[in-house]
Structures are given as structure tokens and as C-alpha cells.
Design a protein around this motif. Sequence first.
Motif, short mmCIF file in Angstrom:
data_model
loop_
_atom_site.label_atom_id
_atom_site.label_comp_id
_atom_site.label_asym_id
_atom_site.label_seq_id
_atom_site.Cartn_x
_atom_site.Cartn_y
_atom_site.Cartn_z
N TYR A 1 0.89 -1.16 0.00
CA TYR A 1 0.00 0.00 0.00
C TYR A 1 0.93 1.22 0.00
CZ TYR A 1 -3.94 3.00 1.18
OH TYR A 1 -4.91 3.97 1.14
N PRO A 2 1.10 1.90 -1.14
CA PRO A 2 2.21 2.86 -1.30
C PRO A 2 2.21 4.01 -0.31
CG PRO A 2 0.63 3.05 -3.11
CD PRO A 2 0.27 1.82 -2.35
N ARG A 3 1.05 4.44 0.14
CA ARG A 3 1.00 5.60 1.05
C ARG A 3 1.59 5.25 2.42
NH1 ARG A 3 -4.38 9.42 2.18
NH2 ARG A 3 -3.23 11.20 3.04
N SER A 4 1.71 3.97 2.71
CA SER A 4 2.16 3.55 4.03
C SER A 4 3.49 2.79 4.02
CB SER A 4 1.09 2.67 4.69
OG SER A 4 -0.09 3.40 4.93
N GLY B 1 3.77 7.92 2.23
CA GLY B 1 4.63 7.04 1.44
C GLY B 1 4.50 7.36 -0.03
N ASP B 2 5.56 7.07 -0.81
CA ASP B 2 5.56 7.44 -2.22
C ASP B 2 6.37 6.44 -3.04
OD1 ASP B 2 8.28 8.23 -1.63
OD2 ASP B 2 7.47 10.12 -0.89
N LEU B 3 6.41 6.67 -4.35
CA LEU B 3 7.08 5.75 -5.26
C LEU B 3 8.59 5.73 -5.04
CD1 LEU B 3 5.08 6.47 -8.55
CD2 LEU B 3 4.70 4.67 -6.84
N PHE C 1 -2.39 3.94 -7.40
CA PHE C 1 -1.64 5.20 -7.22
C PHE C 1 -2.04 6.22 -8.28
CE2 PHE C 1 1.07 2.02 -9.36
CZ PHE C 1 1.13 2.58 -10.63
N PHE C 2 -3.19 6.00 -8.96
CA PHE C 2 -3.66 6.97 -9.95
C PHE C 2 -4.00 8.29 -9.27
CE2 PHE C 2 -5.32 2.91 -11.90
CZ PHE C 2 -4.37 2.86 -12.90
N LYS C 3 -3.98 9.35 -10.07
CA LYS C 3 -4.42 10.65 -9.56
C LYS C 3 -5.86 10.51 -9.08
CE LYS C 3 -4.75 15.54 -10.69
NZ LYS C 3 -4.62 16.59 -11.73
N PHE D 1 2.10 10.66 -4.44
CA PHE D 1 3.01 9.53 -4.62
C PHE D 1 4.22 9.88 -5.47
CE2 PHE D 1 -1.23 7.32 -4.26
CZ PHE D 1 -1.05 6.93 -2.95
N GLY D 2 4.19 11.03 -6.14
CA GLY D 2 5.32 11.41 -6.98
C GLY D 2 4.88 11.76 -8.38
#
Length: 680
Positions: free
Chosen positions: A118-121, A131-133, A156-158, A178-179
Amino acid sequence: LTMELSEKGGVENNGFVQNEAFEDEETDTSSQEEMPKTCSVDVDPVAVEETVLKPYAGMPKEVLLKFSSQARYRITREIFFWLIIAASVGLVCATIAIIALSPKCLDWWQASPIYQIYPRSFKDSNMDGNGDLKGIQEKLDHITYLNVKTIWITSFFKSPLQDLGYGAEDFYDIDPIFGSMGDFENLIAAIHDKGLKVIMDLIPNHTSDKHQWFQLSRNRTGKYTDYYIWQDCMQAAGSVIPPNNWVSVFGNSSWQFDEVRRQCYFHQFGKEQPDLNFRNPDVQQEIHDIMKFWLGKGVDGFSFGSVKFLLEAKHLRDEPPVNKSQNGESITAYSQLYHDYTTTQVGLHDIVRSFRHTMDEFSREPGRYRFMGSDDDEKEDIEATMMYYGTPFIQEADFPFNFNLINMKNLSGNSIFEAVDLWMKNMPAGKWPNWAVGSPNAARISTRVGKEYVNVMNMLLLTLPGTPVTYYGEEIGMENIASENVSEEHVNSVVATLPGKSPMQWDGKVNAGFTEGNSSWLPVNSDYQSVNVEMQRTWSNSTLSLYRALTSLRNNELAMNRGWMCYIWNDSNVFVYVRELDGLDTVFMMVLNFGQESTIELKAIVPNLPSEAVVRLSTHSSNTGKVIITQLITTEMGEGLVLEYKTKQPVHTMEAFQGKCFVAEKACYSKALNLLYKNC
């Protein structure tokens, strides 16, 4: 025989006179006229013939040709020629036979566990608390440390993040939190440089109401007019009366009145997530174009979510209530209706097969197979889930993700067996299973079933046949954060799942090493100083160390990654099964305790079981390597054992276990040739 020699010219050596048995006579050229003189030499004819027929090194072509036609050389040459031809033909035939008899190699999505992020975490790289790419890229070494080769990154789409990122505002862009697209391209390159693969989420069912398509549709602009599902609504006494009784997954009517278009639009989820109209060919083409865009970026596969919601019945009839006596006006919960007209409609699988076709267009390059999974949890309807595998002739998903081990209402040896058996006995022949014990949409293992069962659940996950899916943090036994720690800004979100999305715990520093900023988007769990990656890497008895040992065992033992699985025993406390492969005398037996302390008489259950077995792995590391007596095996609450023993009679060949054994990619091992073959 007489041979004349010219004294003036000396002796002419034609290559077969080896010794000269004479000396030139001296002549007085001043007193005599120079005239040729002759002398006679007696030579044995047989000796001359033998001398002439003997070859020598460096002989000229003319001499060589005299010997090449002789029988002893010609026959030898022909023998060697035909031996080489026969050996070449034999080698080609053997190669063809090996290829024909060899089983299909496991593909990358079968050979490795999948690690879901889960990219944000996961990891914050820019100190903003999210959290990010780039953070994922920084931590790729952790993935390889786990012996994992496939990463699954959730959406992770806009997006406005109203539903934690699952309602896309733009399918072609990265959410700034996310970047950037450049960050994504760098991440893909770094992932592939390490020999890893990456899967991403794609939820085609709906968009955000901020999406350009929806804005154009609500204004009835061109082809976008019918991109969503619009219906006239009746109005009475200042309130909107929806077209029917359909209820959204989150509760209340699934119809929302739009002031701009003066109609109601349909939403299976939140009102901020209008459903796309998949009966419109233009909408389907839009999704295919999105797939091609990301596949072109180098993505190795997709997990398609919410697929069962893609089509709705055109007749718009009311769905039947579960409780027929209930007043229709009081129905507000999703569970109060049978969803006969809003899920799994006729034509759904044609759409899924079209997705598969697009994936296959990008799978033609050798070594670049593109994986397709469907992330639909049918729960009670296992047959509907299995339909996502496709048919023997028309493939759909490589597998639908399996949440049976998450959906269990209680934990016991019997419930684990039932969850495993439900999938295995319903899975179509020749298909590949998968398992998950954690998910972004469920409580973490330690919270759901208890800390004492974390290790044995991971042992189950990594020793069952098929592809295991690990949700980030489960490899160290992370727990949910307390619900009261969720901030007010998330009150209107899917708050039930937030406690399981707390930041990854990397070390014992402030904010668990997740961010160097002052705070994180969700609080870090208070146990981070004792439950973190850095500490567990140094502790031999840690959850992380066991996880690594299990992935190593799975990757390196043929019986574990593609062999048979046979049920041995299950009761309220334990679940016992074996993994074995035809041609190998090594068998692995898993004795897993999901209840209280228990003792079982395995020798009575498996008569040919050897009297002793070696503990290959244990949830208590101090037991690893010990030899135990198989007559009686005692396990404590939450204890798991991987036993290794040798036998000439594997369990799957025993009559008593017929119907209790399964194999997905059947293969047999040849010790003589040290290879696998399929025609056992």
C-alpha cells in the motif's frame, strides 16, 4: 632392379628414401670432360614398395591422395563419419524427447511469492508524511531480502483519495502525493534491474466524480453522454425517489441525483465514484487504451478489482430482499438484498476475456508474459469465483485472488482445512491456486486471530501449493493501530480498513523509520520499537527470520514449489498435510497448530511413516534440526513444524488418501537424468 643416379645432380630425394648408403665420388673437372656417369645399385623391390606406401607428416596433396583411397583409411573415415551422423541424430532426438516430456516451467507469477504494497504507508522519501514511489524504490533491497520477486502496488492513480485512491480522477497520471510519472518510470527500471516484476491495481468499474469523463457526461457532451449510467428520478415533496431499490456496497441507495444533468447516476460504491457504462463500446475501448498505456510503461501485470460490478441488468427491476417480510423502505444495507441484477451479469466474462486478449498482445515477447489477476471476493459463491479462471479453451485471469483464509469467521485446524479444501476441490483442473492471509481491506493477522498465530499463519501461507500473497508488514507481524488514532479527516472514508494501513515499521527510531518528517498520515503503531525490520533481522527466532527461511525452502525444494499436496489430518487444533513429488524420496510434512496444545498419533494415520523425522523448520527456531519420533507429535498453541523424512511410498500413491491429494503442475523427477518430466 637397377636404378641409375646422376652424379652431377646428386641424389634426388622423392620423400621416401630415408637413408643414403653411398658417397659422391670426387671428380676432377679440370682434367676430364664432364660426362654423366652411372652406377648400379641393387634395391629390394619389396622394400621399395613398403617405403613408398608409408605416409609421413607434411606430405603434399599428390602423395596424400595416393593413401586416401586405400581401404584401411577409407573405411575408417567412413566409420567415423557415420558415427558422427548417428550421434548428431541421437542428440537431436534426445533433445526433442526431453522438450516433449518436460513439464512447463513455472512462470514468474507462479515461482515467487507476491508482496503487496500500500504505497502511502510503505516509505516516505520527501518528509511529507505520505509514502511514495521513491520510497518504494529505496526499499527494494528489503523485497530481495525476503526472497520475493514480485511486487503488487495498490492504486496510485491521480485521485481525490475519497476512497483511499480507488476512484481515479485520471487513469494516465500519478497522484502527486506519490510522486511523478518520472518517479514511476525510475521505479519500474529499478525493479527490473533487480530481476523483479511489478503488478499494479486497475479498477475499471468506476471513476471519481472529478474525472473529466464524468464532467463531460453530466453536461451531455458528445460521446461522453452515455459514459455513465444515467436514469430519470422521480421527485416528491422535495426528495428524490430513485429508479429502484438497489443499494450501494457502502449502504443506502446506489442512485445519486446530479443537479447539472437533472438525472440520477448509478454508483455501486460511494457517491463520489460513479459507475462507468460498460455496455458502451467506447467505454470498453477507453479501458483497453489505459491498459496499453501502462503495459507500454513496463508494468508486468494487473490486478483487476471490482470486476463483478462491471455490468448491471438493463431492466432495472428491484433486487429481491433477503428477508421477504422486511419493509422495502427500510432496506439500506447491502447485505439485505440478493444482488441478482447488479453483479456477475451475462456478458461480464466476455469483457474479462477481452482484457486477457489485450494482455496477450504484450506477452508475445519471450520472457515478458503479462500477468492478469482478478481481485473479486465472491465469499459465499465459490463457483462464481472459479469462473474467472476461464475455460479449458479460453483463458481469463491467471487466477482470481483467494481470500478464503481471510474470510474465516473463527480460527481452528478444521476451519483452515475447510478454507483450503474449498478452493482446491473447486479449482478447475490444470489451474494454479493462490493464497493470502492479509489484505489492505482486512485487519492484520495478529489483530484478526492473535499474535501467537502470526508465525504459523505465515508457515501455512508459504507451504501450501500455489502462489502466496503477503501484505506488507505481515512478514514482521505488524498489528492494527487503535481505531481512535484515526484522525477526523478520515471519518467519511472507508475507516474500517484504515487501522490495517498504518506505516511500515522499519526501525526503532522516531516514526519507525517510515518518515523523517514530523508526522505520518496515519500514526505508527506504538509497538514499533520492538516490532520492526531492523531488530528482527538480527534475531534468529523472529517472525522475519522464519519468513525468510520459509521462502527459501519454497524456492529451493521441488516438492514445495510444484509437488503434490495431500491432507493427512485435521481437527479443532491442528491441520496436517504433506508436500511430495514423484521420483523424489524426500517428503515434507506440515504439522500446524491453530488451537490449543495437541498431541496426534501420526504413525496410526500414515502406516508407512518412518519412525523418525527431522524438523526442517519450526516456529520455535531452537527446534530446527532436531530429530523427533513420529509416533506421537505434540504441538503448542500456534506452533508449526515442517518435518522432513524419506520414504519409498509417497502418500499420494496410498489408497487410503485417494481423493485427498491435489497437484496443479504435475511433474516427476528423474534422479538418473537430474531433470523433471511430465509423463509419470
